[in-house]
Scaffold this active site. Structure first.
Site, PDB file in Angstrom:
ATOM      1  N   ASP A  30       0.674  -1.144   0.108  1.00 37.33           N
ATOM      2  CA  ASP A  30       0.155   0.267   0.074  1.00 37.33           C
ATOM      3  C   ASP A  30       1.091   1.319  -0.336  1.00 37.33           C
ATOM      4  OD1 ASP A  30      -3.530   0.597   1.024  1.00 37.33           O
ATOM      5  OD2 ASP A  30      -1.893   2.080   1.536  1.00 37.33           O
ATOM      6  N   ASN A  86     -12.792  -2.963   2.354  1.00 43.59           N
ATOM      7  CA  ASN A  86     -13.999  -1.602   2.124  1.00 43.59           C
ATOM      8  C   ASN A  86     -14.850  -1.387   0.841  1.00 43.59           C
ATOM      9  OD1 ASN A  86     -12.946  -0.604   4.794  1.00 43.59           O
ATOM     10  ND2 ASN A  86     -11.209   0.026   3.813  1.00 43.59           N
ATOM     11  N   GLN A  93     -14.603   2.661   0.681  1.00 45.22           N
ATOM     12  CA  GLN A  93     -13.964   2.632  -0.040  1.00 45.22           C
ATOM     13  C   GLN A  93     -13.325   3.756  -1.323  1.00 45.22           C
ATOM     14  OE1 GLN A  93     -15.942  -0.911  -2.258  1.00 45.22           O
ATOM     15  NE2 GLN A  93     -14.408  -1.270  -3.844  1.00 45.22           N
ATOM     16  N   SER A  94     -12.704   3.587  -1.057  1.00 43.84           N
ATOM     17  CA  SER A  94     -11.844   4.688  -2.355  1.00 43.84           C
ATOM     18  C   SER A  94     -11.440   4.064  -3.419  1.00 43.84           C
ATOM     19  CB  SER A  94     -10.452   6.008  -1.951  1.00 43.84           C
ATOM     20  OG  SER A  94      -9.781   4.935  -1.309  1.00 43.84           O
ATOM     21  N   HIS A  99     -10.135  -5.299  -3.622  1.00 44.53           N
ATOM     22  CA  HIS A  99      -8.975  -5.580  -2.632  1.00 44.53           C
ATOM     23  C   HIS A  99      -9.367  -5.578  -1.325  1.00 44.53           C
ATOM     24  CE1 HIS A  99     -10.154  -1.359  -2.312  1.00 44.53           C
ATOM     25  NE2 HIS A  99      -9.736  -1.607  -0.977  1.00 44.53           N
ATOM     26  N   HIS A 101      -7.053  -5.831   2.417  1.00 43.61           N
ATOM     27  CA  HIS A 101      -6.165  -4.404   2.798  1.00 43.61           C
ATOM     28  C   HIS A 101      -5.626  -6.093   4.645  1.00 43.61           C
ATOM     29  CE1 HIS A 101      -6.854  -0.140   2.376  1.00 43.61           C
ATOM     30  NE2 HIS A 101      -8.034  -0.622   1.886  1.00 43.61           N
TER      31      HIS A 101
HETATM   32  P1  AMP Z   1      -9.374   1.931  -0.013  1.00 41.03           P
HETATM   33  O1  AMP Z   1      -9.352   3.101   0.780  1.00 41.03           O
HETATM   34  O2  AMP Z   1     -10.110   0.888   0.714  1.00 41.03           O
HETATM   35  O3  AMP Z   1     -10.657   1.712  -1.192  1.00 41.03           O
HETATM   36  O4  AMP Z   1      -7.880   1.920   0.128  1.00 41.03           O
HETATM   37  C1  AMP Z   1      -7.519   1.530  -1.159  1.00 41.03           C
HETATM   38  C2  AMP Z   1      -5.802   1.493  -0.629  1.00 41.03           C
HETATM   39  O5  AMP Z   1      -5.439   1.456  -2.355  1.00 41.03           O
HETATM   40  C3  AMP Z   1      -5.736   2.978   0.168  1.00 41.03           C
HETATM   41  O6  AMP Z   1      -4.994   2.189   1.305  1.00 41.03           O
HETATM   42  C4  AMP Z   1      -4.804   3.621  -0.885  1.00 41.03           C
HETATM   43  O7  AMP Z   1      -3.225   4.392   0.502  1.00 41.03           O
HETATM   44  C5  AMP Z   1      -4.173   2.420  -1.692  1.00 41.03           C
HETATM   45  N1  AMP Z   1      -3.753   3.402  -3.286  1.00 41.03           N
HETATM   46  C6  AMP Z   1      -3.885   4.145  -3.396  1.00 41.03           C
HETATM   47  N2  AMP Z   1      -3.942   3.872  -4.615  1.00 41.03           N
HETATM   48  C7  AMP Z   1      -2.040   3.168  -4.667  1.00 41.03           C
HETATM   49  C8  AMP Z   1      -1.355   3.264  -5.690  1.00 41.03           C
HETATM   50  N3  AMP Z   1      -1.042   4.042  -6.932  1.00 41.03           N
HETATM   51  N4  AMP Z   1      -0.195   2.270  -4.942  1.00 41.03           N
HETATM   52  C9  AMP Z   1      -0.463   1.232  -3.314  1.00 41.03           C
HETATM   53  N5  AMP Z   1      -1.070   1.855  -2.765  1.00 41.03           N
HETATM   54  C10 AMP Z   1      -2.224   2.516  -2.830  1.00 41.03           C
END
Ligand code: AMP
Length: 113
Positions: A30, A86, A93-94, A99, A101
């Site tokens: 991450d 998430n 979920q962003s 995915h 974690h």
């Molecule tokens: P979520 O908020 O559960 O959707 O998690 C998305 C995750 O993706 C977050 O923990 C971010 O830090 C991670 N993330 C976003 N862009 C990247 C990237 N290019 N490389 C690695 N991790 C990323």
């Protein structure tokens, strides 16, 4: 999906630090770690979220779940770890590509924030 950041990571269009890869999944670090060990496991196939899980993907999902302990062992998480998925807006979920974690090397708290 052409505008999906995790599809681009899976296709190696965007660099990431790979921890594990096979024909179905990719595990990478991450970019904003929330624990001393924090990796993301994604299916190479685009699936928006856990809410979009379909019976035809049951083999893929069982592969992902069964791989978690191997990844945890590889990362040295013998003292335990947390797996977070998430999902949707309230789940915060962003990135709209499913995915897992996998977090470890610190004591987690409960309830989550
Ligand atoms: P979520 O908020 O559960 O959707 O998690 C998305 C995750 O993706 C977050 O923990 C971010 O830090 C991670 N993330 C976003 N862009 C990247 C990237 N290019 N490389 C690695 N991790 C990323």
């Amino acid at each position: 999906m052409s505008d999906c950041i995790f599809c681009k990571i899976a296709d190696k269009e965007i660099p990431s630090t790979t921890v594990y890869e096979d024909d179905k999944i990719l595990v990478f670090r991450d970019a904003s770690p929330q624990a001393p060990e924090h990796v993301l496991m994604i299916p190479k196939k685009h699936i928006d979220s856990l809410d979009e899980a379909k019976p035809e993907d049951s083999e893929l999902f069982s592969h992902m779940v069964l791989k978690v302990k191997d990844i945890a062992a590889e990362l040295g998480l013998e003292n335990g770890y947390r797996v977070v998925i998430n999902t949707g807006e309230d789940g915060q979920q962003s990135v709209k590509h499913l995915h897992f974690h996998i977090l470890g090397k610190r004591k987690m708290t409960w309830p989550p924030g």
